[in-house]
Design an enzyme around this catalytic site. Structure first.
Site, PDB file in Angstrom:
ATOM      1  N   GLY A   1       3.417  -4.800  -3.291  1.00 32.70           N
ATOM      2  CA  GLY A   1       4.107  -3.944  -2.393  1.00 32.70           C
ATOM      3  C   GLY A   1       4.814  -2.755  -3.051  1.00 32.70           C
TER       4      GLY A   1
ATOM      5  N   LEU B   1     -10.597  -6.584   7.468  1.00 29.64           N
ATOM      6  CA  LEU B   1      -9.672  -6.327   9.009  1.00 29.64           C
ATOM      7  C   LEU B   1     -10.582  -5.919  10.066  1.00 29.64           C
ATOM      8  CD1 LEU B   1      -6.940  -6.387  10.095  1.00 29.64           C
ATOM      9  CD2 LEU B   1      -6.862  -4.057   9.401  1.00 29.64           C
TER      10      LEU B   1
ATOM     11  N   ASN C   1      -6.545   3.259   4.852  1.00 28.28           N
ATOM     12  CA  ASN C   1      -6.645   2.739   3.606  1.00 28.28           C
ATOM     13  C   ASN C   1      -6.533   3.430   2.054  1.00 28.28           C
ATOM     14  OD1 ASN C   1      -7.042   0.254   1.788  1.00 28.28           O
ATOM     15  ND2 ASN C   1      -8.898   0.730   1.495  1.00 28.28           N
TER      16      ASN C   1
ATOM     17  N   HIS D   1      -7.467   3.272  -1.853  1.00 28.75           N
ATOM     18  CA  HIS D   1      -8.208   2.484  -2.876  1.00 28.75           C
ATOM     19  C   HIS D   1      -8.268   3.167  -4.117  1.00 28.75           C
ATOM     20  CE1 HIS D   1     -11.652  -0.232  -4.137  1.00 28.75           C
ATOM     21  NE2 HIS D   1     -12.290   0.887  -4.731  1.00 28.75           N
TER      22      HIS D   1
ATOM     23  N   ASP E   1     -13.298   1.829   8.756  1.00 27.68           N
ATOM     24  CA  ASP E   1     -14.224   1.250   9.657  1.00 27.68           C
ATOM     25  C   ASP E   1     -14.587   0.048   9.560  1.00 27.68           C
ATOM     26  OD1 ASP E   1     -16.036   1.523   7.687  1.00 27.68           O
ATOM     27  OD2 ASP E   1     -17.080   3.283   8.428  1.00 27.68           O
ATOM     28  N   GLU E   2     -15.814  -0.587  10.046  1.00 29.37           N
ATOM     29  CA  GLU E   2     -16.153  -1.861   9.845  1.00 29.37           C
ATOM     30  C   GLU E   2     -16.812  -2.408   8.630  1.00 29.37           C
ATOM     31  OE1 GLU E   2     -18.978   0.795  11.672  1.00 29.37           O
ATOM     32  OE2 GLU E   2     -17.298   0.210  12.149  1.00 29.37           O
TER      33      GLU E   2
ATOM     34  N   GLU F   1      -1.825   7.487  -6.972  1.00 35.13           N
ATOM     35  CA  GLU F   1      -1.893   6.890  -5.612  1.00 35.13           C
ATOM     36  C   GLU F   1      -0.362   7.313  -5.035  1.00 35.13           C
ATOM     37  OE1 GLU F   1      -2.881   2.798  -5.190  1.00 35.13           O
ATOM     38  OE2 GLU F   1      -4.081   2.788  -7.102  1.00 35.13           O
TER      39      GLU F   1
HETATM   40  C1  GAR Z   1      -3.106  -0.348  -5.233  1.00 39.47           C
HETATM   41  O1  GAR Z   1      -3.428  -0.141  -6.298  1.00 39.47           O
HETATM   42  C2  GAR Z   1      -4.156  -0.183  -4.086  1.00 39.47           C
HETATM   43  O2  GAR Z   1      -4.941   1.055  -4.421  1.00 39.47           O
HETATM   44  C3  GAR Z   1      -5.077  -1.511  -4.310  1.00 39.47           C
HETATM   45  O3  GAR Z   1      -3.960  -2.429  -4.448  1.00 39.47           O
HETATM   46  C4  GAR Z   1      -2.960  -1.855  -5.331  1.00 39.47           C
HETATM   47  C5  GAR Z   1      -1.888  -2.280  -4.286  1.00 39.47           C
HETATM   48  O4  GAR Z   1      -0.596  -2.306  -4.804  1.00 39.47           O
HETATM   49  N1  GAR Z   1      -5.840  -1.576  -3.370  1.00 39.47           N
HETATM   50  C6  GAR Z   1      -7.050  -2.127  -3.539  1.00 39.47           C
HETATM   51  O5  GAR Z   1      -7.394  -2.470  -4.433  1.00 39.47           O
HETATM   52  C7  GAR Z   1      -7.982  -2.255  -2.153  1.00 39.47           C
HETATM   53  N2  GAR Z   1      -9.123  -2.209  -2.410  1.00 39.47           N
HETATM   54  P1  GAR Z   1       0.819  -2.531  -4.323  1.00 39.47           P
HETATM   55  O6  GAR Z   1       0.839  -3.919  -3.765  1.00 39.47           O
HETATM   56  O7  GAR Z   1       1.680  -2.512  -5.455  1.00 39.47           O
HETATM   57  O8  GAR Z   1       1.229  -1.607  -3.303  1.00 39.47           O
END
Ligand code: GAR
Length: 197
Positions: A14, A97, A109, A111, A148-149, A181
């Site tokens: 989170g 989802l 999203n 990534h 998307d899907e 990010e």
């Molecule tokens: C983030 O680094 C995000 O890019 C990745 O999960 C982490 C969540 O961090 N998402 C993925 O890998 C999706 N394929 P957080 O829960 O600390 O925000």
């Protein structure tokens, strides 16, 4: 830009949820977005504690054994609809989802790679960074995109990149990418919302 509201879906730590909630409350941040709901598909995760600390209402919506993706998505989007969210942000949400018609094109999203590289089923969190190091690429980063899907497939809104250093570990690389990010997700949300007005 008039204020918009988002629901944030999480599965774990989170950090993004907290960052978005803090930006939303900070008068200096120029992030005219309210985080009106956090939804976790898992109970007991740190993201729920962070939501409470940031005073973001949260729900746990767990998948039920034998439930289809659509049935789960319908339950989840009922809650999203009720929150009044204009858009949905997947911030470390690790479940596939299903998206109902009224929210199609309104789910974003983040990534942790430069898609389309190192994306798709099984590529999440540290697995992405391990694959990047094993392949020997010299540049990586993160991608904010519409969902998307198909996993990690929708149109790209924004990318930020960083170098892969010769002595990087999964942890050091994950840390460097996460710095990008933190900037990319709010920027991507803002540009998506601005384009819709
Ligand atoms: C983030 O680094 C995000 O890019 C990745 O999960 C982490 C969540 O961090 N998402 C993925 O890998 C999706 N394929 P957080 O829960 O600390 O925000």
């Amino acid at each position: 830009m008039t204020r918009a509201s988002i629901a944030v879906l999480v599965s774990g730590t989170g950090r993004h949820l907290e960052n978005l909630a803090e930006l939303s409350k900070s008068p200096e941040s120029d992030f005219p977005v309210d985080v009106v709901l956090a939804v976790s598909n898992r109970p007991g995760v740190q993201a729920l504690e962070r939501a409470a600390r940031c005073e973001v209402p949260s729900l746990v919506i767990e998948p039920v054994a034998g439930e289809t993706d659509q049935a789960y998505g319908e339950r989840l989007f009922n809650a999203v609809r009720e929150s009044g969210a204009d858009a949905v942000v997947l911030a470390g949400f690790l479940k596939k989802l299903w998206i109902p018609e009224d929210y199609a094109g309104r789910v974003i999203n983040i990534h942790p790679s430069l898609l389309p590289a190192f994306g798709g089923k099984g590529f999440y969190g540290s697995r992405v960074h391990r694959a990047v190091l094993e392949r020997g690429v010299q540049v990586t980063g993160c991608t904010v995109h519409l969902v998307d899907e198909v996993y990690d497939n929708g149109p790209i809104i924004l990318q930020r990149w960083c170098a892969v250093e010769p002595d990087d570990t999964v942890e050091s690389l994950a840390k460097r990418v996460f710095e990008e990010e933190r900037l990319a997700l709010p920027m991507g949300i803002k540009s998506f919302l601005a384009a819709r007005k």
